[in-house]
Design an enzyme around this catalytic site. Sequence first.
Site, PDB file in Angstrom:
ATOM      1  N   ARG A 173       0.852  -1.198   0.000  1.00 58.63           N
ATOM      2  CA  ARG A 173       0.000   0.000   0.000  1.00 58.63           C
ATOM      3  C   ARG A 173       0.888   1.248   0.000  1.00 58.63           C
ATOM      4  NH1 ARG A 173      -4.836   1.390   4.263  1.00 58.63           N
ATOM      5  NH2 ARG A 173      -3.211   1.067   5.850  1.00 58.63           N
ATOM      6  N   ASP A 453      -3.401   2.935  14.386  1.00 60.37           N
ATOM      7  CA  ASP A 453      -2.612   3.495  13.305  1.00 60.37           C
ATOM      8  C   ASP A 453      -3.135   4.890  12.993  1.00 60.37           C
ATOM      9  OD1 ASP A 453      -4.930   3.133  11.833  1.00 60.37           O
ATOM     10  OD2 ASP A 453      -4.102   1.598  10.515  1.00 60.37           O
TER      11      ASP A 453
END
Length: 552
Positions: A173, A453
């Site tokens: 990603r 996160d």
Amino acid sequence: MSAVMTLPGNDPVENVVLAATTDGQAQLLTPAVLDLLADLHRRFESRRQARLAARRERQARFDAGELPDFRDDTRAIRDGDWQVAPLPDALRNRRVEITGPVEPKTVINALNSGANCFMADFEDSTSPTWANLVLGQRALRKAVAGTLDWMAPDGAKHYTLRPADEQAVLLVRPRGWHLDEKHVLVDDAPLAAGLFDVAVFAFHNAAALAARDRGPYLYLPKLESMEEAALWDDVLGHLEQVLGLPAGQIKVTVLIETLPAAFEMDEILHALRGRVAGLNCGRWDYIFSYIKTLRAHPDRVLPERGQVTMAQPFLRAYSDLLIQTCHRRGAHAMGGMAAQIPISGDAEANDAALAKVRADKLREVRAGHDGTWVAHPALIPVARRVFDERMPTSHQHHVGREDVCVGRADLLQAPVGTVTRAGFDNNVEVCVRYLAAWLDGNGCVPIHWLMEDAATAEIARAQLWQWLHHPAIARAAGRSGDAAGPLYLDDGEPIDFALLERALIGLPGKLADRMRLPGGSRINEAIGMLDRLCHAEELAEFLTIPAYRRLD
């Protein structure tokens, strides 16, 4: 600043500046790589800036009272009878995927974890220091070559990769279109961070991965429109041509993690139809995007994060529509993240956490998802057992979900709930602790047995801003009297800046031995940043943009 970048013993690359140095970058960022980065910047930067400007223009309309809706000009795409390109064999069975940052130990453990796929994340779980980015690219290069290893600092344990046929399938990603890479300047301007991540990875690994029918495979984050998807398609098509790959060799899965993108799922698949393998319910970023997109709408305020579960109607509608859309087009519909991590020393609490994971995965597989995400290797057996029992085939494209009829109101329905004192204080703590760790170079942080996160920190920060600014938002929307007053905690105390100040002042004392926490030395800096972000008249688009200015 304009200069010529030279590497020892190589020809210069004109007007490319590397604004930092770290170990191993000369072997990674060769003149050929820098030429490729410069080429991509010159071809696509103006289009990227145009897409970012379009985002700002659309948000201004939302702030003026407009609500997101399905597009009239793309109705033919939604109504059309078309399918995406066939899936490669390596991406047919994706029932359990694990995600994590790109540091070597995590990459080894994730590839060895027994998951079907591993998403190596340069975005939400990696703090993009220059050293982290270079180390991550080097780790992935070695992983693809099969040579990656890692030795514990005390020499007590040596981590190595299992044989290639026992490893998870690698997906990468990159960072989103909104982020710059300040360490690479082309013609005096920063390179798009996502272009850096993808181009460096593809240059070094595409041929080896393609030779093994393993991609390259990507996850594309933070898209808001079909035009942004089309820009990625053109970038990847150009990369394929430059690197000598067949058209469509680079496959992508798109995270539907913004509210505008939920209204363009068909269109995004169509824009990428020659290379797209699926869509993913990026639930945490999606919640953040709901807050951010509807920030000027006082009747769309979310309750505290713990109450915003996938059982909420607006999230259930989003998941159901994603499954229906993907299966109609022959693409995978991937479920969301289980952020729990094992709770050591408390068997009862650990059992309760795993029960939540099982219930969440059972909901996903029953709904028709083709796979799911976990944040920790210990959750892989839990998720796999649920999907194995309920999904004997490699995917569920046969589950068409013809029963689903999701409209604009369903995707926008404001959830019911409250804000507790514990919920308010938890948002403050999570945001401060995560931001401190991020500033210290750590983008994936365990807090209260959840793997936090950037996405979850963004929810915490955006909710605080939304709650605190509710009176001003309500007045701007024409509300008066009690309707323009503050929100209240469930115990009756107003949610105001005095409440925030007490929470911020009291936080260091709550963090026992805080200097041993990730980023403990930067707690006070993070407190100051959160205070400024919460007091700002406008909600910052992303927490990581002002924080990035403080990174090396």
